[in-house]
Design a protein around this motif. Structure first.
Motif, PDB file in Angstrom:
ATOM      1  N   SER A 312      36.668  53.311  50.600  1.00 14.14           N
ATOM      2  CA  SER A 312      35.932  54.243  51.900  1.00 14.14           C
ATOM      3  C   SER A 312      36.187  53.503  53.905  1.00 14.14           C
ATOM      4  O   SER A 312      36.097  53.704  54.255  1.00 14.14           O
ATOM      5  N   THR A 313      36.729  51.648  53.257  1.00 13.78           N
ATOM      6  CA  THR A 313      36.173  51.243  54.757  1.00 13.78           C
ATOM      7  C   THR A 313      36.844  49.888  54.351  1.00 13.78           C
ATOM      8  O   THR A 313      37.028  49.367  55.416  1.00 13.78           O
ATOM      9  N   GLY A 314      37.566  49.398  53.129  1.00 16.83           N
ATOM     10  CA  GLY A 314      38.751  48.510  52.954  1.00 16.83           C
ATOM     11  C   GLY A 314      39.905  48.885  53.495  1.00 16.83           C
ATOM     12  O   GLY A 314      40.235  49.432  54.633  1.00 16.83           O
ATOM     13  N   ALA A 315      40.913  48.276  53.305  1.00 16.22           N
ATOM     14  CA  ALA A 315      42.343  48.148  53.043  1.00 16.22           C
ATOM     15  C   ALA A 315      43.179  49.495  53.181  1.00 16.22           C
ATOM     16  O   ALA A 315      41.972  50.192  52.355  1.00 16.22           O
ATOM     17  N   ILE A 316      43.678  49.866  53.605  1.00 14.35           N
ATOM     18  CA  ILE A 316      43.940  51.415  53.483  1.00 14.35           C
ATOM     19  C   ILE A 316      44.751  51.572  52.635  1.00 14.35           C
ATOM     20  O   ILE A 316      45.377  52.241  51.471  1.00 14.35           O
ATOM     21  N   SER A 317      45.975  51.041  51.299  1.00 14.03           N
ATOM     22  CA  SER A 317      46.260  51.188  50.286  1.00 14.03           C
ATOM     23  C   SER A 317      45.555  50.111  49.006  1.00 14.03           C
ATOM     24  O   SER A 317      44.829  49.393  49.159  1.00 14.03           O
ATOM     25  N   ASN A 318      45.913  50.448  48.545  1.00 18.97           N
ATOM     26  CA  ASN A 318      45.132  50.021  46.904  1.00 18.97           C
ATOM     27  C   ASN A 318      45.919  49.171  46.824  1.00 18.97           C
ATOM     28  O   ASN A 318      44.967  47.893  46.286  1.00 18.97           O
ATOM     29  N   PHE A 319      46.979  48.444  47.030  1.00 20.37           N
ATOM     30  CA  PHE A 319      47.320  47.116  46.669  1.00 20.37           C
ATOM     31  C   PHE A 319      46.399  45.621  47.753  1.00 20.37           C
ATOM     32  O   PHE A 319      46.053  44.464  46.861  1.00 20.37           O
ATOM     33  N   GLY A 320      46.434  45.919  49.221  1.00 19.06           N
ATOM     34  CA  GLY A 320      45.492  45.408  50.054  1.00 19.06           C
ATOM     35  C   GLY A 320      44.228  45.863  49.599  1.00 19.06           C
ATOM     36  O   GLY A 320      43.463  43.549  50.121  1.00 19.06           O
ATOM     37  N   GLN A 321      43.435  46.136  48.830  1.00 21.55           N
ATOM     38  CA  GLN A 321      42.049  45.481  48.519  1.00 21.55           C
ATOM     39  C   GLN A 321      42.429  45.686  47.960  1.00 21.55           C
ATOM     40  O   GLN A 321      40.962  44.351  47.658  1.00 21.55           O
ATOM     41  N   VAL A 322      42.299  44.755  46.210  1.00 23.53           N
ATOM     42  CA  VAL A 322      41.894  43.917  45.422  1.00 23.53           C
ATOM     43  C   VAL A 322      43.195  43.965  44.597  1.00 23.53           C
ATOM     44  O   VAL A 322      44.752  44.460  44.575  1.00 23.53           O
ATOM     45  N   ASN A 323      42.895  42.757  43.891  1.00 24.94           N
ATOM     46  CA  ASN A 323      44.034  41.859  42.760  1.00 24.94           C
ATOM     47  C   ASN A 323      44.386  42.934  42.046  1.00 24.94           C
ATOM     48  O   ASN A 323      43.763  44.189  41.314  1.00 24.94           O
ATOM     49  N   PRO A 324      45.075  43.493  41.070  1.00 25.04           N
ATOM     50  CA  PRO A 324      46.026  44.865  40.851  1.00 25.04           C
ATOM     51  C   PRO A 324      45.551  44.387  38.951  1.00 25.04           C
ATOM     52  O   PRO A 324      45.604  45.177  38.250  1.00 25.04           O
ATOM     53  N   VAL A 325      45.329  42.948  38.721  1.00 26.16           N
ATOM     54  CA  VAL A 325      45.189  42.914  37.797  1.00 26.16           C
ATOM     55  C   VAL A 325      43.874  43.431  37.269  1.00 26.16           C
ATOM     56  O   VAL A 325      43.427  43.632  35.884  1.00 26.16           O
ATOM     57  N   TYR A 326      43.179  43.578  38.048  1.00 19.89           N
ATOM     58  CA  TYR A 326      42.113  44.577  37.625  1.00 19.89           C
ATOM     59  C   TYR A 326      42.085  45.939  37.469  1.00 19.89           C
ATOM     60  O   TYR A 326      41.023  45.890  36.889  1.00 19.89           O
ATOM     61  N   PHE A 327      42.963  46.138  37.435  1.00 16.35           N
ATOM     62  CA  PHE A 327      42.911  47.568  37.097  1.00 16.35           C
ATOM     63  C   PHE A 327      43.742  47.895  35.835  1.00 16.35           C
ATOM     64  O   PHE A 327      45.274  48.602  36.463  1.00 16.35           O
ATOM     65  N   PRO A 328      43.422  48.134  34.913  1.00 17.61           N
ATOM     66  CA  PRO A 328      44.206  48.497  33.789  1.00 17.61           C
ATOM     67  C   PRO A 328      43.897  49.777  33.946  1.00 17.61           C
ATOM     68  O   PRO A 328      43.614  50.439  33.365  1.00 17.61           O
ATOM     69  N   LEU A 329      45.460  50.844  33.952  1.00 20.02           N
ATOM     70  CA  LEU A 329      45.446  52.294  34.241  1.00 20.02           C
ATOM     71  C   LEU A 329      44.656  52.672  32.354  1.00 20.02           C
ATOM     72  O   LEU A 329      45.067  52.083  31.860  1.00 20.02           O
ATOM     73  N   GLY A 330      43.974  53.251  32.713  1.00 15.17           N
ATOM     74  CA  GLY A 330      43.253  54.711  30.969  1.00 15.17           C
ATOM     75  C   GLY A 330      42.162  54.082  30.598  1.00 15.17           C
ATOM     76  O   GLY A 330      41.766  55.043  29.617  1.00 15.17           O
ATOM     77  N   ASN A 331      41.539  52.954  31.522  1.00 16.38           N
ATOM     78  CA  ASN A 331      40.149  52.776  30.947  1.00 16.38           C
ATOM     79  C   ASN A 331      39.477  54.004  31.013  1.00 16.38           C
ATOM     80  O   ASN A 331      38.997  54.368  31.957  1.00 16.38           O
ATOM     81  N   ARG A 332      37.769  54.084  29.832  1.00 19.75           N
ATOM     82  CA  ARG A 332      37.168  55.371  29.753  1.00 19.75           C
ATOM     83  C   ARG A 332      36.237  54.398  28.721  1.00 19.75           C
ATOM     84  O   ARG A 332      36.546  54.613  27.784  1.00 19.75           O
ATOM     85  N   ALA A 333      35.134  54.024  29.552  1.00 16.60           N
ATOM     86  CA  ALA A 333      33.553  54.541  28.749  1.00 16.60           C
ATOM     87  C   ALA A 333      33.632  52.940  28.125  1.00 16.60           C
ATOM     88  O   ALA A 333      34.406  52.125  27.629  1.00 16.60           O
ATOM     89  N   GLY A 334      32.001  52.322  28.387  1.00 13.80           N
ATOM     90  CA  GLY A 334      32.303  50.765  27.469  1.00 13.80           C
ATOM     91  C   GLY A 334      31.023  49.987  28.053  1.00 13.80           C
ATOM     92  O   GLY A 334      29.924  51.290  28.408  1.00 13.80           O
ATOM     93  N   ILE A 335      30.917  49.282  28.032  1.00 15.69           N
ATOM     94  CA  ILE A 335      30.194  47.754  28.240  1.00 15.69           C
ATOM     95  C   ILE A 335      29.992  47.181  29.146  1.00 15.69           C
ATOM     96  O   ILE A 335      31.536  46.555  28.601  1.00 15.69           O
TER      97      ILE A 335
END
Length: 566
Positions: A312-335
């Motif tokens: 909400s307050t950082g970069a305007i694009s998804n890529f500009g916000q963080v290293n995409p390696v952190y975002f594997p699609l489809g994660n749900r639930a865990g520890i």
């Protein structure tokens, strides 16, 4: 004594009210609201007992412990030039009735104001009333009562003013207690709107200027003051722009992950859903545990190092916000867990299940935390005064989502587009992130991400995906709270495959084993903080060679983001 109490009936009540307010404020320490902050402010005003133009030094604000002062000469800031000083001094020494600070002052290094002095008179009145109520009235002399009466007459105006301040503060306290949302739960949230348009030889032809939003409501509950249960509801209609690309991998080369605004900007058509359900709690002084039951990724539980991570307050694009390696699609639930190895070094780990291939509403036998897909990560984080470094490893097994990170080219997702049942893919992701604060006004950082993917289904083979970026942050640019940012990098790119069958299966043209060219991401934005809760961020990002194919004309996405955070 009836005459004294009739003159100032609030003597005892005022101090009792003040103590109640102090206790109420301390009880809210684990979750203050705006109204409780107003209580602190009013209490500070009462402690000063002076006009608004009299200030308090920071060192004096840090002095919280109050000791009883039983000798008026200890209050060195009271100038002994008036009859009232000597009169109050004698009362203080006889009855020990003024509470000052350990350094022997009320507040500050100046003579007492009339309001401060009146507070001392009121304290002595209260002390004497207590003695009388305790049937020790013989200890109080007629001379002392006469002196106190004279002081009351002299400072009647100031005493009345103090009574008014306490009454107002008491009314505020009662209002907060009557209308507070919950004693254990804080309500928070954010609304971000994107007004944007795509420009370029092809992009302008397939896009219209659009307005989208993402709205979140958070219920943050704490049972011990150190734990947190978060329930987040989210509604969004954000969509990604079409780059206008006609060349490269995928059935629709124009709709890549390169124009995505936030990781959660997959359009939900304004349907409300629970997007996060998390309970975190400490175990001892070094370990924190996270239990996740909703959508999740490593950025929720570990430091991603980048200064632009906030959606909400950082970069305007998804890529500009963080290293995409952190975002594997489809994660749900865990520890997940954070463990402090030392004051500056922590080890963060996590294990998350993957959504069912047919969606969470239609799970099959190959779904669940341990039966289906998953991602597991570990990151070592160093956080110094100026330097922050993170080393990430992430292992994933996906039955439907490949190694899609919601960024980069279509081919970089490594998904078998020819098999409707999915082609299981194992991913080993590596990330190195760094950020260095050269000064309070300038930070330089960046990252490198690499994913080694292996297809295990009907079509087997290996693929390599790389991305990198350099970030420049300018905190407080123009005024405190603002932020300027520049991101220069390459979004995820398929750099090679082990065989042509896999290359064609993931959507590359015949004879092509990797993305054809290298496209760059160039982004600049400026967040202007209008108020504590509202900011406006104009910015743009420029994609050279969309879909990593330079036969596609450049695309520029212009955006004005407005964020309301409360």
């Amino acid at each position: 004594m009836r005459k004294l109490c009739g003159k100032i009936p609030f003597g005892i009540a005022a101090l009792v009210n003040t103590l109640l307010i102090v206790n109420f404020t301390q009880a809210k320490a684990t979750g203050q609201t705006t109204d409780s902050l107003e209580i602190d402010t009013s209490l500070e005003q009462i402690n000063q007992y002076s006009d608004d133009n009299q200030s308090v030094s920071p060192s004096e604000k840090d002095t919280d412990t109050m000791d009883q002062v039983t000798n008026m000469s200890q209050l060195r800031d009271v100038t002994p030039t008036d009859w009232a000083y000597e009169a109050l001094r004698s009362l203080v020494e006889r009855y020990g009735c003024i509470a000052g600070y350990p350094d022997g002052t009320f507040r500050g290094n100046r003579a007492l104001s009339r309001y401060e002095f009146a507070a001392g008179v009121n304290a002595c009145l209260t002390q004497i009333e207590k003695l009388i109520a305790a049937s020790t009235a013989d200890f109080v002399t007629k001379e002392d009562l006469a002196t106190l009466q004279r002081l009351i007459d002299e400072f009647s105006t100031e005493l009345a003013t103090l009574r008014g301040r306490v009454d107002v503060l008491e009314a505020r306290t009662n209002e907060i207690e009557a209308n507070q949302f919950s004693t254990t739960t804080k309500l928070g949230g954010e609304v971000i709107t994107y007004t944007g348009a795509a420009f370029g030889e092809n992009a302008s032809d397939v896009n219209n200027a659009t307005i989208g939003h993402r709205t979140r409501i958070d219920f943050n509950t704490s049972f011990t003051g150190k734990d947190r249960l978060r329930t987040r509801f989210q509604i969004t209609n954000l969509r990604q722009f079409d780059t206008g690309a006609t060349f490269g991998g995928g059935p629709d080369p124009g709709l890549t992950g390169e124009t995505r605004f936030t990781p959660s900007s997959v359009s939900q058509n304004n349907d409300a859903r629970i997007s996060q359900l998390e309970y975190r709690f400490p175990v001892g002084d070094k370990l924190r545990i996270y239990l996740e039951a909703g959508s999740i990724d490593p950025s929720y539980v570990t430091d991603t190092i980048t200064p632009f991570i906030d959606t909400s307050t950082g970069a305007i694009s998804n890529f500009g916000q963080v290293n995409p390696v952190y975002f594997p699609l489809g994660n749900r639930a865990g520890i997940a867990a954070n463990y402090a190895l030392s004051k500056a070094i922590s080890l963060d780990v996590g294990y998350f299940g993957e959504d069912a291939p047919n969606g969470p509403s239609n799970p099959g036998r190959d779904s669940g935390i341990f039966n289906g897909g998953y991602s597991a990560f570990a990151q070592l984080v160093y956080s110094g005064d100026r330097l922050k470094v993170g080393l990430l490893y992430l292992n994933s097994f996906s039955q439907a989502f490949g190694v899609d990170t919601l960024a980069g080219s279509n081919a970089a997702k490594v998904i078998d587009l020819t098999d409707p049942d999915g082609n299981p893919v194992v991913g080993n992701g590596y990330g190195a992130q760094v950020n260095y604060r050269f000064s309070p006004r300038f930070e330089l950082g960046g990252w490198v991400g690499y994913t080694a993917a292996r297809a295990l289904g009907n079509i087997k083979g290996d693929a390599d995906v790389w991305n990198y970026a350099v970030t420049l942050a300018f905190p407080d640019l123009g005024k405190k709270g603002n932020l300027g940012g520049i991101v220069l990098g390459m979004q995820p790119k398929l750099t090679g495959t082990s065989n042509s069958a896999l290359a064609q299966a993931i959507g590359l043209p015949p004879g092509q084993r990797s993305d054809r060219d290298t496209g760059y991401h160039i982004e600049a934005f400026y967040r202007y903080q209008l108020t504590e809760n509202i900011s406006i961020t104009p910015g743009f990002f420029w994609l050279t060679a969309p879909n990593h194919d330079d036969r596609n004309p450049d695309a520029v996405i212009g955006v004005v983001r407005t964020s309301f955070v409360f």
